[in-house]
Design an enzyme around this catalytic site. Structure first.
Site, PDB file in Angstrom:
ATOM      1  N   PRO A 114       0.844  -1.110   0.051  1.00 48.44           N
ATOM      2  CA  PRO A 114      -0.048  -0.108  -0.019  1.00 48.44           C
ATOM      3  C   PRO A 114       0.877   1.243   0.181  1.00 48.44           C
ATOM      4  O   PRO A 114       1.712   1.432   0.870  1.00 48.44           O
ATOM      5  CB  PRO A 114      -0.945  -0.041   1.144  1.00 48.44           C
ATOM      6  CG  PRO A 114      -0.764  -1.541   1.724  1.00 48.44           C
ATOM      7  CD  PRO A 114       0.454  -1.980   0.996  1.00 48.44           C
ATOM      8  N   GLU A 115       0.470   2.116  -0.951  1.00 51.48           N
ATOM      9  CA  GLU A 115       1.155   3.500  -0.809  1.00 51.48           C
ATOM     10  C   GLU A 115       0.057   4.502  -0.856  1.00 51.48           C
ATOM     11  O   GLU A 115      -1.207   3.904  -0.581  1.00 51.48           O
ATOM     12  CB  GLU A 115       1.963   3.764  -2.433  1.00 51.48           C
ATOM     13  CG  GLU A 115       2.975   3.051  -2.555  1.00 51.48           C
ATOM     14  CD  GLU A 115       4.292   3.628  -2.720  1.00 51.48           C
ATOM     15  OE1 GLU A 115       4.394   4.759  -2.435  1.00 51.48           O
ATOM     16  OE2 GLU A 115       5.251   3.199  -3.617  1.00 51.48           O
TER      17      GLU A 115
ATOM     18  N   HIS B  42      -2.796 -15.179   8.956  1.00 48.29           N
ATOM     19  CA  HIS B  42      -2.293 -13.957   8.993  1.00 48.29           C
ATOM     20  C   HIS B  42      -3.374 -12.910   9.184  1.00 48.29           C
ATOM     21  O   HIS B  42      -3.075 -11.634   9.032  1.00 48.29           O
ATOM     22  CB  HIS B  42      -1.596 -13.505   7.645  1.00 48.29           C
ATOM     23  CG  HIS B  42      -0.337 -14.079   7.325  1.00 48.29           C
ATOM     24  ND1 HIS B  42       0.681 -14.136   8.345  1.00 48.29           N
ATOM     25  CD2 HIS B  42       0.101 -14.751   6.577  1.00 48.29           C
ATOM     26  CE1 HIS B  42       1.659 -14.924   7.930  1.00 48.29           C
ATOM     27  NE2 HIS B  42       1.237 -15.371   6.713  1.00 48.29           N
TER      28      HIS B  42
ATOM     29  N   ARG C  84       3.228  -9.703   6.566  1.00 50.10           N
ATOM     30  CA  ARG C  84       4.503  -9.127   6.994  1.00 50.10           C
ATOM     31  C   ARG C  84       4.466  -8.426   8.435  1.00 50.10           C
ATOM     32  O   ARG C  84       5.674  -8.207   8.760  1.00 50.10           O
ATOM     33  CB  ARG C  84       5.289  -8.487   5.783  1.00 50.10           C
ATOM     34  CG  ARG C  84       5.574  -9.323   4.603  1.00 50.10           C
ATOM     35  CD  ARG C  84       6.219  -8.765   3.487  1.00 50.10           C
ATOM     36  NE  ARG C  84       6.194  -9.334   2.389  1.00 50.10           N
ATOM     37  CZ  ARG C  84       6.709  -9.512   1.137  1.00 50.10           C
ATOM     38  NH1 ARG C  84       7.560  -8.169   1.271  1.00 50.10           N
ATOM     39  NH2 ARG C  84       6.751  -9.843   0.203  1.00 50.10           N
TER      40      ARG C  84
ATOM     41  N   ARG D 283      20.393  20.907   1.629  1.00 44.95           N
ATOM     42  CA  ARG D 283      20.419  19.381   1.759  1.00 44.95           C
ATOM     43  C   ARG D 283      21.204  18.820   0.935  1.00 44.95           C
ATOM     44  O   ARG D 283      21.104  18.954  -0.279  1.00 44.95           O
ATOM     45  CB  ARG D 283      18.784  19.119   2.003  1.00 44.95           C
ATOM     46  CG  ARG D 283      18.208  19.673   3.142  1.00 44.95           C
ATOM     47  CD  ARG D 283      18.538  19.191   4.560  1.00 44.95           C
ATOM     48  NE  ARG D 283      18.400  17.667   4.375  1.00 44.95           N
ATOM     49  CZ  ARG D 283      17.531  17.025   4.955  1.00 44.95           C
ATOM     50  NH1 ARG D 283      16.326  17.703   5.163  1.00 44.95           N
ATOM     51  NH2 ARG D 283      17.194  15.702   4.779  1.00 44.95           N
TER      52      ARG D 283
END
Length: 272
Positions: free
Chosen positions: A2-3, A91, A111, A153
DNA sequence: CAAGACTCCTGTCAGC
DNA sequence: TGCTGACAGGAGTCTT
Protein backbone atom coordinates in the site's frame (compact mmCIF):
# COMPACT_ATOMS: atom_id res chain seq x y z
CA UNK A 1 2.32 -2.79 -1.00
CA UNK A 2 0.00 0.00 0.00
CA UNK A 3 1.17 3.44 -0.98
CA UNK A 4 -0.91 6.52 -0.37
CA UNK A 5 -3.37 5.85 -3.19
CA UNK A 6 -4.06 2.39 -1.85
CA UNK A 7 -4.56 3.76 1.64
CA UNK A 8 -6.93 6.42 0.34
CA UNK A 9 -8.85 3.81 -1.64
CA UNK A 10 -9.10 1.59 1.42
CA UNK A 11 -10.46 4.46 3.47
CA UNK A 12 -13.05 5.41 0.87
CA UNK A 13 -14.04 1.79 0.52
CA UNK A 14 -14.63 1.02 4.16
CA UNK A 15 -15.82 4.31 5.62
CA UNK A 16 -19.43 4.13 4.34
CA UNK A 17 -19.76 0.70 5.93
CA UNK A 18 -18.34 1.73 9.30
CA UNK A 19 -19.83 5.07 10.25
CA UNK A 20 -22.63 4.80 12.78
CA UNK A 21 -21.86 1.23 13.77
CA UNK A 22 -21.03 0.22 17.34
CA UNK A 23 -18.17 -2.12 18.14
CA UNK A 24 -19.23 -5.15 20.13
CA UNK A 25 -15.98 -7.07 20.31
CA UNK A 26 -12.40 -6.82 19.11
CA UNK A 27 -10.48 -10.03 18.59
CA UNK A 28 -6.70 -9.63 18.63
CA UNK A 29 -4.99 -12.84 17.66
CA UNK A 30 -1.56 -11.36 16.98
CA UNK A 31 -0.74 -8.20 18.94
CA UNK A 32 2.80 -7.99 17.64
CA UNK A 33 2.77 -5.88 14.52
CA UNK A 34 5.29 -3.11 13.91
CA UNK A 35 4.56 -2.16 17.49
CA UNK A 36 2.49 -3.96 20.05
CA UNK A 37 -1.19 -3.17 19.58
CA UNK A 38 -2.15 -0.69 22.30
CA UNK A 39 -3.41 -2.85 25.20
CA UNK A 40 -6.20 -0.38 25.95
CA UNK A 41 -7.59 -0.70 22.44
CA UNK A 42 -10.13 -3.45 23.08
CA UNK A 43 -11.43 -2.22 26.45
CA UNK A 44 -11.56 1.42 25.33
CA UNK A 45 -13.04 0.93 21.87
CA UNK A 46 -15.58 -1.78 22.58
CA UNK A 47 -19.08 -0.33 22.71
CA UNK A 48 -18.01 2.83 20.90
CA UNK A 49 -19.77 4.13 17.82
CA UNK A 50 -17.61 5.02 14.83
CA UNK A 51 -18.23 8.63 13.89
CA UNK A 52 -15.95 9.08 10.89
CA UNK A 53 -12.65 8.14 9.30
CA UNK A 54 -9.76 10.33 8.21
CA UNK A 55 -6.29 9.96 6.80
CA UNK A 56 -2.95 11.55 7.55
CA UNK A 57 -0.14 10.36 5.31
CA UNK A 58 -0.55 6.61 5.22
CA UNK A 59 -2.16 6.51 8.64
CA UNK A 60 -5.90 5.91 8.83
CA UNK A 61 -7.83 7.28 11.79
CA UNK A 62 -11.06 5.57 12.84
CA UNK A 63 -12.74 7.98 15.20
CA UNK A 64 -15.10 7.42 18.11
CA UNK A 65 -16.24 9.66 20.93
CA UNK A 66 -13.84 7.84 23.25
CA UNK A 67 -10.71 7.94 21.10
CA UNK A 68 -9.19 7.11 17.76
CA UNK A 69 -8.02 3.85 16.26
CA UNK A 70 -4.84 4.46 14.27
CA UNK A 71 -4.11 1.98 11.49
CA UNK A 72 -1.09 1.78 9.22
CA UNK A 73 -1.07 -0.92 6.55
CA UNK A 74 2.70 -1.19 6.38
CA UNK A 75 3.51 -2.91 3.14
CA UNK A 76 1.31 -5.97 3.22
CA UNK A 77 -1.61 -4.94 5.40
CA UNK A 78 -5.23 -4.68 4.35
CA UNK A 79 -8.59 -3.86 5.90
CA UNK A 80 -11.75 -5.38 4.50
CA UNK A 81 -15.09 -6.81 5.46
CA UNK A 82 -15.86 -10.48 5.94
CA UNK A 83 -19.21 -12.11 6.70
CA UNK A 84 -19.66 -12.57 10.44
CA UNK A 85 -18.14 -15.77 11.85
CA UNK A 86 -15.72 -16.14 8.92
CA UNK A 87 -12.87 -18.28 10.33
CA UNK A 88 -9.57 -16.40 10.36
CA UNK A 89 -6.59 -17.51 8.37
CA UNK A 90 -3.06 -17.44 9.71
CA UNK A 91 -2.34 -13.79 8.90
CA UNK A 92 -5.74 -12.42 9.90
CA UNK A 93 -4.53 -10.68 13.03
CA UNK A 94 -7.47 -8.59 14.17
CA UNK A 95 -11.28 -8.66 13.80
CA UNK A 96 -13.54 -5.76 14.65
CA UNK A 97 -17.02 -7.08 15.38
CA UNK A 98 -20.17 -5.03 15.56
CA UNK A 99 -23.35 -4.93 17.59
CA UNK A 100 -25.47 -5.19 14.44
CA UNK A 101 -24.14 -8.64 13.53
CA UNK A 102 -23.28 -7.43 10.07
CA UNK A 103 -19.89 -8.06 8.37
CA UNK A 104 -16.79 -7.73 10.47
CA UNK A 105 -13.84 -5.55 9.65
CA UNK A 106 -10.75 -7.69 9.38
CA UNK A 107 -7.09 -6.68 9.46
CA UNK A 108 -4.68 -8.94 7.58
CA UNK A 109 -0.95 -8.37 7.39
CA UNK A 110 1.42 -11.21 6.42
CA UNK A 111 4.61 -9.24 6.99
CA UNK A 112 3.39 -7.37 10.03
CA UNK A 113 4.99 -4.08 9.08
CA UNK A 114 1.70 -2.41 9.78
CA UNK A 115 0.46 -0.90 13.01
CA UNK A 116 -2.74 -0.73 15.03
CA UNK A 117 -2.72 1.79 17.83
CA UNK A 118 -5.24 3.56 20.01
CA UNK A 119 -5.22 7.05 21.44
CA UNK A 120 -7.75 8.87 23.58
CA UNK A 121 -6.24 12.21 22.58
CA UNK A 122 -6.49 14.07 19.29
CA UNK A 123 -4.75 11.68 16.96
CA UNK A 124 -3.03 14.52 15.10
CA UNK A 125 -1.07 15.14 18.30
CA UNK A 126 0.13 11.55 18.39
CA UNK A 127 3.93 11.19 18.37
CA UNK A 128 3.84 9.35 15.02
CA UNK A 129 1.54 11.85 13.36
CA UNK A 130 2.39 15.30 14.59
CA UNK A 131 5.77 15.65 12.90
CA UNK A 132 4.54 14.63 9.47
CA UNK A 133 4.99 16.93 6.50
CA UNK A 134 2.12 18.24 4.35
CA UNK A 135 -0.25 16.11 2.33
CA UNK A 136 1.10 15.83 -1.22
CA UNK A 137 -2.22 16.66 -2.86
CA UNK A 138 -2.91 19.68 -0.71
CA UNK A 139 -1.90 23.26 -1.47
CA UNK A 140 0.43 23.10 1.51
CA UNK A 141 2.74 20.99 -0.61
CA UNK A 142 4.12 23.47 -3.10
CA UNK A 143 7.38 24.75 -4.60
CA UNK A 144 7.99 27.31 -1.90
CA UNK A 145 7.82 24.62 0.75
CA UNK A 146 9.98 22.14 -1.13
CA UNK A 147 12.54 24.71 -2.16
CA UNK A 148 13.03 26.10 1.31
CA UNK A 149 13.28 22.67 2.86
CA UNK A 150 15.74 21.49 0.22
CA UNK A 151 18.09 24.40 0.68
CA UNK A 152 21.48 23.18 1.83
CA UNK A 153 20.41 19.57 1.90
CA UNK A 154 22.84 17.07 0.44
CA UNK A 155 20.59 14.03 0.41
CA UNK A 156 19.64 12.60 -2.95
CA UNK A 157 16.36 14.09 -4.15
CA UNK A 158 14.70 10.70 -4.16
CA UNK A 159 15.51 10.08 -0.51
CA UNK A 160 14.38 13.62 0.19
CA UNK A 161 10.89 13.30 -1.27
CA UNK A 162 10.42 9.97 0.48
CA UNK A 163 11.08 11.61 3.85
CA UNK A 164 7.70 11.88 5.57
CA UNK A 165 8.81 15.00 7.41
CA UNK A 166 9.13 16.74 4.04
CA UNK A 167 5.99 15.38 2.44
CA UNK A 168 3.93 12.32 3.32
CA UNK A 169 2.72 9.53 1.10
CA UNK A 170 5.49 9.33 -1.48
CA UNK A 171 6.61 5.73 -1.39
CA UNK A 172 9.33 4.07 -3.41
CA UNK A 173 7.25 3.32 -6.48
CA UNK A 174 5.84 6.80 -6.87
CA UNK A 175 9.13 8.48 -6.03
CA UNK A 176 10.70 6.62 -8.94
CA UNK A 177 7.81 7.45 -11.25
CA UNK A 178 7.58 11.11 -10.28
CA UNK A 179 11.31 11.68 -10.80
CA UNK A 180 11.13 10.08 -14.22
CA UNK A 181 8.21 12.24 -15.19
CA UNK A 182 10.03 15.32 -13.92
CA UNK A 183 13.24 14.37 -15.73
CA UNK A 184 15.30 14.61 -12.57
CA UNK A 185 18.12 12.19 -11.77
CA UNK A 186 17.28 10.47 -8.44
CA UNK A 187 20.80 10.86 -7.07
CA UNK A 188 20.96 14.61 -7.60
CA UNK A 189 21.45 16.53 -4.36
CA UNK A 190 18.18 18.01 -3.14
CA UNK A 191 19.82 21.35 -2.40
CA UNK A 192 21.30 21.51 -5.87
CA UNK A 193 18.12 21.64 -7.91
CA UNK A 194 16.68 24.83 -9.30
CA UNK A 195 13.40 26.17 -8.04
CA UNK A 196 11.93 25.78 -11.52
CA UNK A 197 12.78 22.10 -11.61
CA UNK A 198 11.41 21.56 -8.12
CA UNK A 199 8.21 23.19 -9.29
CA UNK A 200 7.98 20.57 -12.02
CA UNK A 201 8.69 17.85 -9.50
CA UNK A 202 5.90 19.03 -7.21
CA UNK A 203 3.45 18.87 -10.09
CA UNK A 204 4.68 15.43 -11.13
CA UNK A 205 4.27 14.03 -7.62
CA UNK A 206 0.73 15.35 -7.50
CA UNK A 207 -0.05 13.99 -10.95
CA UNK A 208 1.29 10.52 -10.27
CA UNK A 209 -0.53 10.19 -6.95
CA UNK A 210 -3.73 11.68 -8.27
CA UNK A 211 -3.77 9.33 -11.25
CA UNK A 212 -3.19 6.34 -9.00
CA UNK A 213 -6.02 7.34 -6.69
CA UNK A 214 -8.37 7.72 -9.63
CA UNK A 215 -7.48 4.24 -10.83
CA UNK A 216 -7.95 2.88 -7.34
CA UNK A 217 -11.44 4.24 -7.41
CA UNK A 218 -12.40 1.76 -10.06
CA UNK A 219 -11.74 -1.17 -7.73
CA UNK A 220 -13.62 0.20 -4.73
CA UNK A 221 -16.30 -2.44 -4.85
CA UNK A 222 -13.72 -5.16 -4.35
CA UNK A 223 -13.14 -3.95 -0.83
CA UNK A 224 -16.52 -5.04 0.39
CA UNK A 225 -16.82 -8.00 -1.93
CA UNK A 226 -17.06 -11.50 -0.60
CA UNK A 227 -13.50 -12.44 -1.43
CA UNK A 228 -12.13 -9.77 0.89
CA UNK A 229 -9.26 -8.98 -1.40
CA UNK A 230 -8.46 -5.33 -1.90
CA UNK A 231 -7.69 -5.44 -5.63
CA UNK A 232 -4.57 -3.52 -6.49
CA UNK A 233 -4.22 -1.07 -9.33
CA UNK A 234 -3.11 -1.95 -12.75
CA UNK A 235 -0.65 0.87 -12.79
CA UNK A 236 1.33 1.42 -15.90
CA UNK A 237 4.72 2.10 -14.43
CA UNK A 238 7.36 3.86 -16.51
CA UNK A 239 10.47 2.92 -14.56
CA UNK A 240 9.72 1.06 -11.36
CA UNK A 241 10.33 -2.65 -11.87
CA UNK A 242 11.61 -2.05 -15.39
CA UNK A 243 15.38 -2.07 -14.83
CA UNK A 244 17.21 -3.33 -17.90
CA UNK A 245 14.26 -2.59 -20.13
CA UNK A 246 14.06 0.27 -22.62
CA UNK A 247 13.02 3.74 -21.51
CA UNK A 248 9.53 4.43 -22.82
CA UNK A 249 10.67 7.88 -23.91
CA UNK A 250 14.08 7.38 -25.51
CA UNK A 251 14.57 3.62 -25.72
CA UNK A 252 17.80 3.53 -23.76
CA UNK A 253 18.22 0.81 -21.14
CA UNK A 254 16.92 1.82 -17.71
CA UNK A 255 19.49 1.71 -14.93
CA UNK A 256 19.00 0.40 -11.40
CA UNK A 257 20.83 1.65 -8.34
CA UNK A 258 20.23 1.44 -4.61
CA UNK A 259 19.53 4.45 -2.46
CA UNK A 260 18.86 4.18 1.25
CA UNK A 261 18.33 0.44 0.93
CA UNK A 262 15.70 1.05 -1.75
CA UNK A 263 15.75 0.14 -5.38
CA UNK A 264 15.87 3.09 -7.75
CA UNK A 265 15.31 2.80 -11.49
CA UNK A 266 15.87 5.68 -13.87
CA UNK A 267 16.89 6.69 -17.37
CA UNK A 268 20.42 8.03 -17.58
CA UNK A 269 19.49 9.95 -20.70
CA UNK A 270 16.11 11.48 -19.81
CA UNK A 271 16.86 12.21 -16.16
CA UNK A 272 19.62 14.68 -15.35
C1' DC B 1 21.19 18.61 12.95
C1' DA B 2 22.17 15.66 8.83
C1' DA B 3 23.09 11.38 6.50
C1' DG B 4 23.14 6.70 6.21
C1' DA B 5 22.69 2.10 8.20
C1' DC B 6 19.79 -0.98 10.54
C1' DT B 7 15.54 -3.18 11.88
C1' DC B 8 11.03 -5.57 11.91
C1' DC B 9 8.61 -9.84 8.88
C1' DT B 10 7.42 -13.36 5.44
C1' DG B 11 6.16 -14.40 0.52
C1' DT B 12 8.54 -14.92 -3.67
C1' DC B 13 11.94 -16.25 -6.60
C1' DA B 14 16.68 -17.41 -8.30
C1' DG B 15 20.12 -20.82 -7.93
C1' DC B 16 21.70 -25.24 -6.96
C1' DT C 1 11.52 -31.63 -6.87
C1' DG C 2 13.11 -29.60 -2.65
C1' DC C 3 15.94 -26.67 -0.04
C1' DT C 4 18.60 -22.46 0.92
C1' DG C 5 19.38 -17.85 0.74
C1' DA C 6 18.80 -13.27 -1.07
C1' DC C 7 15.56 -9.71 -1.59
C1' DA C 8 11.72 -6.29 -1.19
C1' DG C 9 9.84 -2.67 1.31
C1' DG C 10 7.52 1.82 5.19
C1' DA C 11 9.37 4.25 8.22
C1' DG C 12 10.98 4.61 12.98
C1' DT C 13 15.31 4.27 15.44
C1' DC C 14 20.07 3.99 16.10
C1' DT C 15 24.90 5.21 14.75
C1' DT C 16 28.25 8.02 12.92
Amino acid sequence: MPELPEVETTLRGIEPHLVGRALSQIDIRQPKLRWLITPELAPDMTGQVITHLSRRGKYIGVHTANGTLIVHLGMSGSLYFVPEETPPLFHDHVDFRFADNQPWLRYTDPRRFGAILWTKDNWLDHELIKHLGPEPLSDDFNVELLYSRAKGRKVPIKTFIMDSKIVVGVGNIYANEALFKAGIKPSRMAGNISKARLAVLVECIKMVLDAAIKQGGTTLKDFVGGDGKPGYFKQELSVYGRAGKPCIACGKVLKEIRQAQRSTVYCTFCQT
